[in-house]
Design a protein around this motif. Sequence first.
Motif, short mmCIF file in Angstrom:
data_model
loop_
_atom_site.label_atom_id
_atom_site.label_comp_id
_atom_site.label_asym_id
_atom_site.label_seq_id
_atom_site.Cartn_x
_atom_site.Cartn_y
_atom_site.Cartn_z
N LEU A 3 0.83 -1.19 0.00
CA LEU A 3 0.00 0.00 0.00
C LEU A 3 0.87 1.25 0.00
O LEU A 3 1.83 1.35 0.77
N LEU A 8 -8.50 0.24 0.09
CA LEU A 8 -9.64 0.64 -0.72
C LEU A 8 -10.87 0.96 0.11
O LEU A 8 -11.58 1.93 -0.17
N LEU A 271 -3.55 2.14 -7.56
CA LEU A 271 -3.40 2.27 -6.11
C LEU A 271 -1.96 2.55 -5.67
O LEU A 271 -1.73 2.90 -4.52
N PRO A 278 -4.00 8.08 -4.52
CA PRO A 278 -5.39 7.64 -4.65
C PRO A 278 -6.37 8.35 -3.72
O PRO A 278 -7.50 8.63 -4.12
N ILE A 296 -10.13 -0.19 -10.67
CA ILE A 296 -8.95 -0.20 -9.81
C ILE A 296 -7.84 -1.06 -10.40
O ILE A 296 -8.09 -2.18 -10.85
N PRO A 298 -4.49 -2.39 -8.80
CA PRO A 298 -3.78 -2.41 -7.51
C PRO A 298 -2.27 -2.22 -7.61
O PRO A 298 -1.67 -1.62 -6.72
#
Length: 319
Positions: A3, A8, A271, A278, A296, A298
């Motif tokens: 991340l 999300l 992301l 984001p 999305i 990722p």
Amino acid sequence: MPLLDMPLEKLLSYEGRNPRPTDFDEYWERALAEMHSVDPAVELVPSSFQVPYADCFDLYFTGVRGARIHAKYVRPKNVEGPHPAIVQFHGYSGSCGDWADKLIYASLGYSIVSMDARGQGGSSEDTGGVKGTTLNGHIIRGLNDHEDNLLFRHIYLDTAQLAGIVMNLPEVDENRVGVIGGSQGGALTIACAALEPRVKRLAPIYPFLCDYKRVWEMDQAANAYAELKTFFRNFDPQHKREDEIFTRLGYIDLQFLANRIRGEVMMGVGLMDAVCPPSTQFAAFNKMTSPKSYEIYPDFGHEGLPGFSDKTIEFMLGL
């Protein structure tokens, strides 16, 4: 999953950090009144580039503060009656690009117009004191002046004015106009649909110019947002004016225009985007009240999103 920002589920409820000016609505009503007072003096000049199934033009119009704005316009041949149109916007400091990437929509029977943002890499004027390009630093242009002189105010108005011009062309169905773009182009897509609510569909990709304070707090005032750090270092090195500066940036923060959109939205998000985080994108998306969806990616950042161009074409076929 790695991340860079929020997971999300938190992105989908995030409401933004940047302060909203108390007179935000009055500010944009005043801006739109200025735009509507301008005679656009639209000019279509046939281009030396032509293809068998479409006519290609350089389109010029006058925007606020007297700037002459340039766009490339491609109109399909042999299409009966008013047809749909696409308005396209480019990334920060870029230009409207080659004719080639507009031809797919002309082949589908759609007109398409692609605007050069004023003072950047194309032919549109920036009338802020010089002739020719000013290229970068557009977020901070006007921060130490009256808020009506913020440069992105003028650029946002250019997008709405161009959409209105396209809607008034006799060959275009004003009720079937879509808007596309990525990064700054994604931001201008949102601005256009917010300030010209007749836009039917919009497909922004990782939109820029949202939630400036969140960018700052994430220590992502780099790349396209680097001028925020430059401004503070040069003009407010101790951040004594921090609240004032971020509130002033709120006038050109797209999360606060997003609720004006009436068209259907499809937003593409990577992301791992370290250029336009984001959460800043979802600050705008979450304030949209029209039909909306997101796609999305990722593992992707601020880069090409595989398949999204195809999804955009399919989406716009619904105009």
